[in-house]
Design an enzyme around this catalytic site. Structure first.
Site, mmCIF file in Angstrom:
data_model
loop_
_atom_site.group_PDB
_atom_site.id
_atom_site.type_symbol
_atom_site.label_atom_id
_atom_site.label_comp_id
_atom_site.label_asym_id
_atom_site.label_seq_id
_atom_site.Cartn_x
_atom_site.Cartn_y
_atom_site.Cartn_z
ATOM 1 N N SER A 133 0.852 -1.194 0.000
ATOM 2 C CA SER A 133 0.000 0.000 0.000
ATOM 3 C C SER A 133 0.884 1.239 0.000
ATOM 4 O O SER A 133 2.026 1.204 0.481
ATOM 5 C CB SER A 133 -0.860 0.006 1.260
ATOM 6 O OG SER A 133 -1.513 1.255 1.408
ATOM 7 N N TYR A 146 -1.255 -0.500 10.345
ATOM 8 C CA TYR A 146 -1.494 -0.869 8.940
ATOM 9 C C TYR A 146 -0.274 -0.463 8.100
ATOM 10 O O TYR A 146 0.266 -1.264 7.340
ATOM 11 C CB TYR A 146 -2.760 -0.165 8.441
ATOM 12 C CG TYR A 146 -3.123 -0.450 7.003
ATOM 13 C CD1 TYR A 146 -3.753 -1.641 6.647
ATOM 14 C CD2 TYR A 146 -2.845 0.482 5.993
ATOM 15 C CE1 TYR A 146 -4.097 -1.902 5.325
ATOM 16 C CE2 TYR A 146 -3.185 0.226 4.676
ATOM 17 C CZ TYR A 146 -3.813 -0.961 4.342
ATOM 18 O OH TYR A 146 -4.154 -1.214 3.031
HETATM 19 N N1 LIG Z 1 -8.713 -0.321 -1.118
HETATM 20 C C1 LIG Z 1 -7.615 0.422 -1.049
HETATM 21 O O1 LIG Z 1 -7.681 1.671 -1.112
HETATM 22 C C2 LIG Z 1 -6.268 -0.219 -0.892
HETATM 23 C C3 LIG Z 1 -5.129 0.570 -1.090
HETATM 24 C C4 LIG Z 1 -3.878 -0.004 -0.943
HETATM 25 C C5 LIG Z 1 -3.762 -1.346 -0.629
HETATM 26 N N2 LIG Z 1 -4.886 -2.118 -0.442
HETATM 27 C C6 LIG Z 1 -4.712 -3.522 -0.095
HETATM 28 O O2 LIG Z 1 -5.384 -4.316 -1.056
HETATM 29 C C7 LIG Z 1 -5.648 -5.602 -0.488
HETATM 30 C C8 LIG Z 1 -7.071 -6.006 -0.824
HETATM 31 O O3 LIG Z 1 -7.976 -5.159 -0.147
HETATM 32 P P1 LIG Z 1 -9.298 -4.555 -0.830
HETATM 33 O O4 LIG Z 1 -9.106 -3.112 -0.916
HETATM 34 O O5 LIG Z 1 -9.654 -5.336 -2.032
HETATM 35 O O6 LIG Z 1 -10.355 -4.780 0.354
HETATM 36 P P2 LIG Z 1 -11.503 -5.859 0.568
HETATM 37 O O7 LIG Z 1 -12.519 -5.733 -0.516
HETATM 38 O O8 LIG Z 1 -11.943 -5.675 1.974
HETATM 39 O O9 LIG Z 1 -10.772 -7.245 0.405
HETATM 40 C C9 LIG Z 1 -9.993 -7.795 1.432
HETATM 41 C C10 LIG Z 1 -9.862 -9.285 1.185
HETATM 42 O O10 LIG Z 1 -9.044 -9.842 2.212
HETATM 43 C C11 LIG Z 1 -9.677 -11.007 2.711
HETATM 44 N N3 LIG Z 1 -9.369 -11.248 4.110
HETATM 45 C C12 LIG Z 1 -9.429 -10.357 5.140
HETATM 46 N N4 LIG Z 1 -9.173 -10.966 6.297
HETATM 47 C C13 LIG Z 1 -8.936 -12.279 5.986
HETATM 48 C C14 LIG Z 1 -8.617 -13.422 6.762
HETATM 49 N N5 LIG Z 1 -8.515 -13.364 8.097
HETATM 50 N N6 LIG Z 1 -8.429 -14.617 6.140
HETATM 51 C C15 LIG Z 1 -8.565 -14.697 4.791
HETATM 52 N N7 LIG Z 1 -8.873 -13.649 4.004
HETATM 53 C C16 LIG Z 1 -9.059 -12.460 4.592
HETATM 54 C C17 LIG Z 1 -11.167 -10.738 2.534
HETATM 55 O O11 LIG Z 1 -11.863 -11.956 2.408
HETATM 56 P P3 LIG Z 1 -12.960 -12.526 3.452
HETATM 57 O O12 LIG Z 1 -13.686 -11.362 4.027
HETATM 58 O O13 LIG Z 1 -13.770 -13.459 2.623
HETATM 59 O O14 LIG Z 1 -12.124 -13.238 4.447
HETATM 60 C C18 LIG Z 1 -11.220 -9.966 1.230
HETATM 61 O O15 LIG Z 1 -11.334 -10.859 0.144
HETATM 62 C C19 LIG Z 1 -5.366 -5.468 1.014
HETATM 63 O O16 LIG Z 1 -4.121 -6.059 1.304
HETATM 64 C C20 LIG Z 1 -5.309 -3.967 1.220
HETATM 65 O O17 LIG Z 1 -4.510 -3.628 2.314
HETATM 66 C C21 LIG Z 1 -6.142 -1.572 -0.579
#
Ligand SMILES: NC(=O)c1ccc[n+]([C@@H]2O[C@H](COP(=O)([O-])OP(=O)(O)OC[C@H]3O[C@@H](n4cnc5c(N)ncnc54)[C@H](OP(=O)(O)O)[C@@H]3O)[C@@H](O)[C@H]2O)c1
Length: 246
Positions: A133, A146
């Site tokens: 991130s 985070y």
């Molecule tokens: N959105 C942003 O602005 C942003 C920016 C920079 C980086 N990121 C990174 O991108 C990645 C994906 O996030 P996203 O933005 O797509 O958010 P998201 O829609 O909330 O997706 C997060 C994913 O992680 C899984 N997850 C969370 N806890 C888990 C656990 N204990 N065991 C297994 N799976 C788990 C969730 O699946 P379940 O709920 O089914 O477990 C979900 O599929 C993350 O690493 C986040 O830090 C996001």
């Protein structure tokens, strides 16, 4: 079409957001995808009619994955699962939230990389992706843990590339700014997150990140895109804060 020889991919966090888009893209590019998350229903929906094997587990415990890596030659691992449970000053953060971020954002990707590498090094083929991130590269208030987990991922990627020199295994860190997903649903509530973060702004879409990953994969195996930092055109990181002494 892809130019690489990879056939299988494990994508974590494939039940929503960035991970789901990556899984869908890799399926489209002809890979067999192992899609991991806790939400079995969402994974089943992703798998309907596609070349996808759902793996509904909590990454808090990665031991069930040993069996997968022993049975299947996984060519690509996308360590994407992550969470940001609250936006709060460090001193007011819940200790359980701190541990969960360390477990899922940092410990689990390291464990998966460890499991995947034995086979990849032996086969002289493989690509490890880590979704970090911008928060791991620039300080943001109220997300200290985070940011620390994502900074850990970033340095891990750089160091791992040194360790893997000569193995032909590629390592790519993707460090995005704001992507329109449900990441903030717990911290802000789904509606409030839309209102505060997305409604008035142009964010990166999950499919854009999937496109970047597909591009890095499609390059000749002698080329490793080591880091992709990507921001919305309308977002910039940096600056400083100053307060007056009372
Ligand atoms: N959105 C942003 O602005 C942003 C920016 C920079 C980086 N990121 C990174 O991108 C990645 C994906 O996030 P996203 O933005 O797509 O958010 P998201 O829609 O909330 O997706 C997060 C994913 O992680 C899984 N997850 C969370 N806890 C888990 C656990 N204990 N065991 C297994 N799976 C788990 C969730 O699946 P379940 O709920 O089914 O477990 C979900 O599929 C993350 O690493 C986040 O830090 C996001």
């Amino acid at each position: 079409m892809t130019s690489h020889s990879y056939q299988t991919a494990l994508v974590t966090g494939a039940s929503s957001g960035i991970g789901r888009a990556i899984a869908q893209r890799l399926i489209k590019d002809g890979l067999r995808v192992y899609a991991l998350g806790r939400d079995a229903k969402a994974l089943d929906a992703l798998a309907t009619g596609c070349n996808v094997t759902p793996i509904a587990i909590d990454l808090q415990d990665t031991t069930p994955l040993h069996d997968l890596f022993e049975r299947v030659e996984i060519d690509v691992v996308v360590n994407n699962a992550g969470l940001l449970p609250a936006i709060a000053r460090f001193g007011e953060s819940d200790l359980a939230d701190i541990d969960r971020m360390i477990d899922i954002n940092l410990r689990a990707p390291l464990r998966l990389a460890h499991m995947a590498l034995a086979g990849m090094i032996k086969r002289k083929r493989g690509h490890l992706f880590f979704v970090g991130s911008s928060a791991g590269r620039f300080p943001h208030p109220n997300t200290a843990v985070y940011g620390a987990t994502k900074a850990g991922i970033s340095m891990f990627c750089d160091s791992l590339r040194c360790d893997l020199l000569g193995t032909k295994v590629r390592v790519t860190e993707v460090a995005p700014g704001r992507v329109q997903t449900s990441l903030y649903r717990t911290a802000l509530g789904a509606e409030s997150a839309n209102e505060k973060l997305y409604d008035a702004y142009r964010s990166i879409q999950p499919e854009n990140i999937a496109e970047l990953i597909a591009t890095a994969l499609s390059l000749p195996e002698a080329v490793d895109v080591s880091r992709m930092e990507v921001f919305p055109t309308d977002q910039a990181a940096g600056g400083s804060q100053i307060v007056s002494v009372e």
